[in-house]
Design an enzyme around this catalytic site. Structure first.
Site, mmCIF file in Angstrom:
data_model
loop_
_atom_site.group_PDB
_atom_site.id
_atom_site.type_symbol
_atom_site.label_atom_id
_atom_site.label_comp_id
_atom_site.label_asym_id
_atom_site.label_seq_id
_atom_site.Cartn_x
_atom_site.Cartn_y
_atom_site.Cartn_z
ATOM 1 N N ARG A 174 -31.879 6.610 -11.144
ATOM 2 C CA ARG A 174 -32.770 5.469 -11.402
ATOM 3 C C ARG A 174 -33.022 4.712 -10.107
ATOM 4 O O ARG A 174 -34.156 4.298 -9.837
ATOM 5 C CB ARG A 174 -32.162 4.537 -12.460
ATOM 6 N N CYS A 233 -29.564 -4.998 -11.290
ATOM 7 C CA CYS A 233 -29.510 -3.730 -12.028
ATOM 8 C C CYS A 233 -30.823 -3.614 -12.795
ATOM 9 O O CYS A 233 -31.877 -3.917 -12.251
ATOM 10 C CB CYS A 233 -28.286 -3.692 -12.950
#
Length: 275
Positions: A174, A233
């Site tokens: 990611r 995040c």
């Protein structure tokens, strides 16, 4: 006073004395954690709902788990009967990320005596420790909060991109922008380094030793001071796990960008990076 981690044995020795919060959360099934809590939890625990208690309403531009207003969270603390002298323990059913969100938020409100249960409820159950389904009824308090931990909002991050050390807690794929199973856009904030929050724990779900965490985190930091680090995040939850790992390692002073990637990408004009 315990401020980072407590063991299952330490919690067992203080049941009925310490305040306990069950923070179980499933991103794809947001009400599963509360359902599991009502079926069985550590005796004396209250439930902290990620979406209802630990996040503000979503607007489409403030990320998936925006921080609630400070005053709103302090009122929640009082409604749960928290007192400044309470030792708080938070746990979840995963690696501790959801528990770390409440850990960070309580510190944000000036409550330093808060720790995460190392190994979570999985370790607690594996050791055949007691659970029940009783929901404690506690007298509300007026908590004398004092804003403590520092946060960076999206404007501050964008204005200081060249000066900050951003650390992204998402999985490497990611971070590289190769896949994005949750948010509509793949990639990362330009210049961000990667420290996957799952790398903070051992195969049994307990945290790595402080010395090992310190070596690994300092390698990511590349000589920068802990106070230079901004953690993010996908939505401001796993980043708290990295903040906890830094505290366990003795690297104090990191900060949180709570809006994280899900807020960053809400404005297509903000720069993005892949690779």
């Amino acid at each position: 006073m315990h401020t980072t981690l407590v063991s299952t044995q330490q919690l067992a020795d203080h049941l009925g004395q310490w305040r306990v919060f069950d923070c179980r959360h499933d991103l794809m099934k947001p009400d599963l954690g509360e359902q599991q809590y009502r079926e069985a939890h550590v005796p004396g625990a209250l439930f902290a709902h990620m979406d209802k208690d630990l996040s503000a309403p979503k607007t489409g531009r403030n990320g998936r788990h925006p921080l609630p207003q400070f005053e709103t969270f302090v009122r929640w603390m009082g409604a749960k009967g928290l007192r400044p002298t309470d030792q708080v323990v938070c746990y979840d059913a995963a690696n501790g990320s959801a528990a770390a969100r409440l850990w960070w938020m309580l510190r944000w409100a000036g409550h330093q005596a808060v720790a995460v249960l190392d190994g979570g409820i999985a370790k607690w159950l594996q050791e055949s420790r007691p659970v029940d389904a009783a929901v404690p009824q506690l007298r509300p308090t007026s908590y004398p909060a004092k804003r403590s931990a520092v946060t960076f909002d999206v404007q501050a991050v964008q204005a200081n991109l060249r000066n900050l050390l951003l650390i992204d807690a998402r999985a490497p794929a990611r971070w590289r922008g190769e896949q994005e199973p949750i948010d509509p856009v793949a990639g990362r904030i330009p210049g961000a380094k990667n420290r996957f929050n799952m790398d903070n724990v051992q195969p049994d779900g307990t945290f790595k030793a402080p010395a090992q965490l310190k070596r690994e985190l300092e390698q990511v930091m590349g000589g920068r001071k802990p106070t230079d680090v901004i953690h993010y995040c996908g939505s401001g939850v796993a980043a708290c796990h990295n903040l906890l790992a830094m505290e366990v390692a003795g690297l104090t002073g990191g900060k949180l960008y709570a809006g994280s990637w899900s807020e960053w990408i809400a404005d297509p004009a903000r720069p993005r990076e892949k690779g």
